[in-house]
Design an enzyme around this catalytic site. Structure first.
Site, mmCIF file in Angstrom:
data_model
loop_
_atom_site.group_PDB
_atom_site.id
_atom_site.type_symbol
_atom_site.label_atom_id
_atom_site.label_comp_id
_atom_site.label_asym_id
_atom_site.label_seq_id
_atom_site.Cartn_x
_atom_site.Cartn_y
_atom_site.Cartn_z
ATOM 1 N N HIS A 192 3.733 32.628 27.463
ATOM 2 C CA HIS A 192 3.608 32.132 28.830
ATOM 3 C C HIS A 192 2.147 31.804 29.134
ATOM 4 C CE1 HIS A 192 4.331 31.788 33.135
ATOM 5 N NE2 HIS A 192 3.280 32.575 33.343
ATOM 6 N N LYS B 125 0.842 -1.191 0.000
ATOM 7 C CA LYS B 125 0.000 0.000 0.000
ATOM 8 C C LYS B 125 0.876 1.240 0.000
ATOM 9 C CE LYS B 125 -3.741 -2.108 2.707
ATOM 10 N NZ LYS B 125 -4.495 -2.043 3.989
#
Length: 455
Positions: free
Chosen positions: A432, A36
């Site tokens: 932050h 595949k």
């Protein structure tokens, strides 16, 4: 017989990347794949393994929910449900990849190909002739002499990604990336896990500091490991597998996962017969992935570079652009991001302390502990970001351990590949509270102006 600018033998990461990029550049392309498109990475490797790891993360979150003030209960792992989720991810990506190949007008050939001349690949009697050939036949899971894989009690990662039950106990033979990732999965699923590694550390190719942090975390999680002792023999019976080590100790478990590395698929496909130069089964190439035969290139796991999907992608692109005459820049393999997707994750970029010193650098180091990072405390993860730098010069290596640090490796890649110094990075703002702040803090410390750490 069909003629093309490029015939690619193998539809895994390196092969399909070469095909897609070559088609994008206006070349006619045939892509030959016996299984595949997407290869090992998509169907039996990177993608299914990481889906299993995420399922394990969800299980651990349920177990540990009370640590966060959440009342949840972990009941069990439903492997049918886990595999359905995993297979759904694979199927979606596979369908998308098939669509890409079709949209680029690539001739996709299903079948086993064999190189029969310097410009021809034969598939079941049909010749596909290319002005250029790319060999991309991938790799297989290795074992040791006398250690037969039965797919039942003794398995490889190929079997491990499709297991339909949770084993009560597992021995993992090999403490590299694959072994440590499966150990992490099975521990999260509730198995008793023991890793056997002949080298002195887990993930021994990483900086020693990262190995030690992972070992500490695994001890805390209850993952057992034996280091510096080699496998001698094994015995399979109705109860499970018994492994004997060279020092005489024995370990017994339901399953034995053999994860001792992957070997190149180069036998039986015509490479040796054509006179392609090889070394221990790997095809030797130059810095543009050219073999010794003009017009034939090789990429991915069959050449002696890092066996990583993203390396294969880039090698495939490099070859396509070389064939198209774009003269692309060779790959700097020191600048390849590396991640072990265990819990905690291990991520790195560039040189370890040992390698930097071996190359003659005057090395300075900084090790920023994640204990000083707000997001790490929120996640309740431990670890560090270690910087290896040339004295009064650029950052040579970045080594990270902690939950989700793999997401930081892109910034690390930019820092390393642009040869940034600590002074270049220290002024940059990091949002932050994020783990990325730890990257900034580490560089601030290396620049001599630590903020949230002792200098």
């Amino acid at each position: 017989m069909a003629n093309f600018d490029l015939v690619v033998l193998g539809g895994g990461s390196g092969g399909y990347a070469a095909a897609l990029r070559a088609s994008q550049l206006g070349l006619t392309v045939a892509l030959i794949e016996k299984d595949k498109v997407g290869g090992t990475c998509l169907h039996r490797g990177c993608i299914p393994t990481k889906a299993l790891l995420h399922a394990g993360e969800v299980a651990d979150s349920a177990r540990e929910s009370s640590h966060f003030g959440v009342n949840a209960t972990f009941n069990s792992i439903d492997m049918a449900g886990v595999n359905s989720y995993k297979d759904g991810v694979i199927a979606g990506l596979h369908k998308g990849l098939q669509g890409l190949v079709k949209s680029r007008n690539i001739t996709y050939v299903e079948g086993t190909g064999r190189l029969v001349s310097n410009n021809t690949v034969d598939v079941n009697g049909t010749a596909y002739v290319g002005k250029n050939i790319v060999l991309a036949t991938g790799s297989y899971a290795r074992t040791l002499p006398g250690l037969d894989i039965d797919g039942d009690r003794v398995i490889t990662s190929d079997h491990g990604t499709s297991l339909n039950y949770v084993p009560k106990s597992v021995i993992v033979l090999g403490g590299g990336v694959i072994g440590c990732e499966f150990a992490s999965v099975w521990k999260s699923f509730g198995s008793e896990v023991t890793i056997i590694e002949g080298l002195p550390h887990l993930i021994a190719l990483e900086d020693e500091s990262s190995s030690k942090l992972l070992e500490r975390a695994y001890r805390k999680r209850g993952i057992n490991f034996e280091l510096g002792v080699r496998f001698k023999s094994h015995k399979v019976d109705k109860k499970g597998v018994t492994v004997t080590l060279e020092d005489g100790r024995e370990f017994t478990a339901d399953l034995l996962l053999v994860s001792v590395g992957r070997g190149p698929v180069t036998d039986g496909v015509g490479y040796q017969e054509l006179g392609i130069t090889m070394d221990r089964g790997y095809i030797t190439v130059d810095d543009h992935c050219r073999t010794n035969i003009p017009g034939i290139f090789a990429v991915g796991d069959i050449i002696p570079t890092l066996q990583l999907a993203h390396v294969g992608f880039q090698e495939g692109i490099l070859v396509a652009e070389t064939i198209a005459g774009l003269n692309p820049r060779p790959i700097n393999y020191d600048g390849v991001p590396r991640v072990t997707y265990s819990e905690p994750e291990v991520a790195s970029m560039g040189l370890s302390t040992k390698v930097a010193k071996e190359r003659g650098y005057d090395v300075v180091e900084v090790d920023y502990n994640l204990a000083g990072n707000g997001k790490a405390q929120i996640l309740k993860t431990a670890g560090s970001i270690k910087l290896v730098a040339q004295k009064n010069g650029p950052v040579l290596g970045i080594h990270m351990v902690g939950s989700r640090v793999g997401e930081l490796v892109s910034e690390a890649q930019l820092i390393f590949n642009w040869e940034a110094s600590a002074d270049d990075v220290a002024p940059l703002l990091h949002a932050h509270p994020t783990l990325s702040e730890a990257m900034g803090e580490a560089h601030m410390a290396l620049a001599g102006k630590p903020l949230h750490s002792h200098g």
